[in-house]
Design a protein around this motif. Structure first.
Motif, PDB file in Angstrom:
ATOM      1  N   VAL A 171       1.018  -1.095   0.106  1.00  0.00           N
ATOM      2  CA  VAL A 171      -0.149  -0.129  -0.073  1.00  0.00           C
ATOM      3  C   VAL A 171       0.880   1.350   0.054  1.00  0.00           C
TER       4      VAL A 171
ATOM      5  N   PHE B  51       2.066   4.064  -3.216  1.00  0.00           N
ATOM      6  CA  PHE B  51       1.373   5.560  -3.148  1.00  0.00           C
ATOM      7  C   PHE B  51       2.508   6.546  -3.117  1.00  0.00           C
TER       8      PHE B  51
ATOM      9  N   ASP C 192       4.384   6.763  -6.297  1.00  0.00           N
ATOM     10  CA  ASP C 192       3.435   7.528  -7.567  1.00  0.00           C
ATOM     11  C   ASP C 192       3.221   8.767  -7.235  1.00  0.00           C
ATOM     12  N   HIS C 193       3.059   9.255  -6.076  1.00  0.00           N
ATOM     13  CA  HIS C 193       2.364  10.581  -5.850  1.00  0.00           C
ATOM     14  C   HIS C 193       3.348  11.506  -4.902  1.00  0.00           C
TER      15      HIS C 193
END
Lengths: 342, 281
Positions: free
Chosen positions: A160, A164, A167-168
């Motif tokens: 998880v 995340f 990518d962000h």
């Protein structure tokens, strides 16, 4: 002195022994002898168990030293300053601990950088700001989370958090510091799933409950009168925390932070999945790396000979490192306890 | 004058907001973890998880039965060895050696062991048990867990026995009770719930330990109850399945993680309830 909350047990067998002792003088002597023997054996049983605890520590150090001896003989002091990790090299492998040591220190430092302010913030929230009705549930939730096994954090990080962040969040930092002298190199791209940055964040989330729990406990130990006096002088909540609570509890908070640091340094399962197991040292925190414990966890089962011995030597280094950190934490906390007791 | 007051007020508000934000931030991660765990874990929670063996690579059926049983066996043996050892050592610290130099050292070393990296304990058991015995075994895994249980129990036992008022011991001694019976029949009973709480917490601590099992008990794809053979266990199985390319393995890893977490949380909650009961009594 408040009345004792304990129920006094009255063993039925004891009463029997008492009555027997009165009626028969021979049995009385025998019973006393049995008491004496029982007393002595129980004393020695507990004393030996206490000594076993000491022996465990001795055993850990001794067995690691014996296991690490071939590596110490082969590499000597160079082990600490060599960057290369080439266990397959013929005829003798070249193994250096610099990569794992660097990874351990960087991930722990980054984790503390995130976890300490947040953890202390939560502790201030719990002890000063929180409505009393929320205090217990939030406190219990934090404590329960300290009990979750570290492999769960590692798994969650792998599935998880790492995707995340990669990518962000990582691209944000990379763009933000692009071209800035030192920071540009620390936050250099490309983003990577397996990175020191992601591992540090998982570590930070994992040690957060430890820092919060200890800080809250020591904050709660501040005598209310001190805080009330400060409020009475017109201090704001922040001024009370800044000038009364934190100075009063400084050693305790630092002790708690050191305990959490000890955890972070030795943590294995939370980082192994997402650190990437690369022995390279690259300046960027978005690059893969490894820590001492991750290196041991991922290579030990397949290692043999001097490679295995080098991994044990890494374990010994880790133990010495955490020993120093934990010992100083305990000494600080003990000093605080003495102060509170006096 | 007014502006100084306004600055102080503003700074106070900023810090308060930051603290609340920190609490929200912390709790957010933690609920997120539990939510993901429930979401992914429940999806794979079928009866077959408890009845079937861990599957070979690529298989679409299979469960965690051998891993669950293996974990239970090793945890029970580990606690069975570690808890009495810790209990007696803690008794020595709290009762006999209260003011002795030895107790000071034992207490200090115990506190270090309490937070020692668990992977180092795995290395220790590898060198001390696995190598002499000639192979990975469930016994080695249990011993590694016992080394982790012991310091937790020592700590709680000492703390709990110290809560028993000394007048109780003195009263018992005045009735002529020998020291060992004062401890066993009076102090232990008075502190009973506390002692049980400590053992439960220690069990919770080792139930999910992975690092010390990686190279002591290893794991086993098959059903085995032999203590001298590698034994399947949940944490190492999860460790092996998480990074696999097989969808079904990953699903089992989530389900196993959910089971471990529920077990650990349940132990923690029972321990907490016991502790609370003692306080209200």
């Amino acid at each position: 002195m408040s009345p004792s909350p304990f129920v006094f047990p009255c063993g039925a067998r004891l009463v029997n022994i008492e009555t027997r002792m009165k009626s028969l003088p021979v049995d009385r002597a025998r019973a006393l002898a049995a008491f004496r023997l029982g007393d002595a054996s129980f004393y020695w049983l507990t004393r030996i168990c206490a000594l076993v605890v000491l022996c465990i520590l001795g055993g850990i150090i001794l067995s690691l030293m014996i296991g690490a001896w071939p590596a110490i003989q082969t590499f000597g002091f160079d082990f600490l300053v060599t960057r290369r990790w080439a266990p397959q090299l013929e005829p003798t492998p070249v193994l250096g601990a610099l990569g794992p040591i660097y990874g351990t220190l960087v991930t722990s430092a980054l984790a503390m950088l995130v976890a300490v302010p947040v953890g202390i913030g939560i502790a201030i929230f719990l002890s000063e700001l929180c409505p009393p009705a929320l205090r217990r549930p939030v406190g219990i939730a934090i404590e329960l989370l300290a009990g979750i096994p570290s492999i769960i954090y590692g798994m969650w990080g792998f599935f998880v958090l790492a995707p995340f962040m990669t990518d962000h969040v990582q691209p944000l930092f990379i763009d933000l510091f692009d071209g800035v002298p030192v920071l540009g190199a620390i936050f250099a791209g490309p983003p990577s799933y397996l990175s020191l940055f992601n591992a540090s964040l998982v570590l930070a989330i994992m040690v957060l409950p430890f820092i919060t729990a200890i800080s809250r406990d020591v904050f709660m130990s501040v005598p209310p009168m001190l805080k009330e006096s400060a409020y009475g002088l017109g201090c704001t909540t922040w001024e009370v925390v800044r000038n009364v609570v934190i100075p009063y509890t400084r050693t305790g908070v630092i002790g708690g932070i050191m305990l959490a640091l000890g955890r972070a340094l030795g943590e294995t399962m939370a980082v192994t999945f997402i650190i990437g197991n690369s022995f390279q040292i690259s300046g960027s925190i978005f690059a893969p790396g490894t820590t001492i414990s991750a290196a041991i966890a991922s290579e030990f089962a397949e290692a043999s000979g001097v490679h295995q011995s080098a991994l044990i030597l890494l374990g010994l280094l880790l133990f010495v490192l955490t020993f120093i950190v934990l010992a100083s934490a305990r000494l600080m906390l003990a000093r605080l306890e003495r102060k509170a007791g006096a | 004058m007014m502006s100084l007051y306004a600055t102080r007020r503003r700074r106070d508000v900023i810090i308060r907001v930051l603290c609340v934000a920190a609490a929200g931030f912390g709790l957010m991660w933690l609920t997120l973890i539990l939510f993901t765990l429930l979401w992914n874990g429940l999806a794979g929670l079928h009866l077959s998880v408890f009845t079937q063996m861990t599957p070979p690579p690529g298989s679409k059926t299979g469960g965690l039965a051998n891993a669950i049983v293996g974990s239970l066996v090793m945890t029970v043996i580990g606690v069975g060895i570690g808890a009495p050892l810790g209990l007696f050592a803690g008794t020595y610290l709290a009762e006999y050696g209260r003011h002795e130099k030895l107790s000071f050292y034992v207490r200090f070393i115990n506190d270090i062991l309490l937070s020692a990296p668990s992977i180092v304990i795995g290395l220790f058991i590898y060198s001390a048990v696995v190598v002499p015995m000639g192979g990975f075994s469930a016994l080695a895994g249990s011993l590694a867990l016992a080394v982790i249980v012991t310091p937790v129990v020592v700590r709680t036992t000492e703390d709990m026995l110290r809560l028993v008022p000394d007048q109780v011991r003195e009263a018992a001694a005045a009735l002529g009770l020998p020291r060992s019976l004062v401890i066993r029949r009076i102090a232990y009973r008075a502190a009973r719930t506390g002692l049980i709480t400590g053992i439960l917490l220690a069990t919770a601590r080792v139930a999910g330990e992975t690092a010390p099992l990686l190279f002591t008990a290893l794991s086993n794809q098959f059903w085995s109850l032999s203590l001298s053979q590698p034994m399947a266990n949940l944490p190492v199985t999860i460790n092996n399945f998480v990074q696999s390319p097989y969808e079904y393995w990953r699903q089992l890893a989530w389900t196993g993680a959910l089971l471990i977490t529920l077990a650990v949380l349940a132990l923690n909650i029972v321990a907490r309830l016991l502790g609370a009961e003692r306080k209200t009594k």
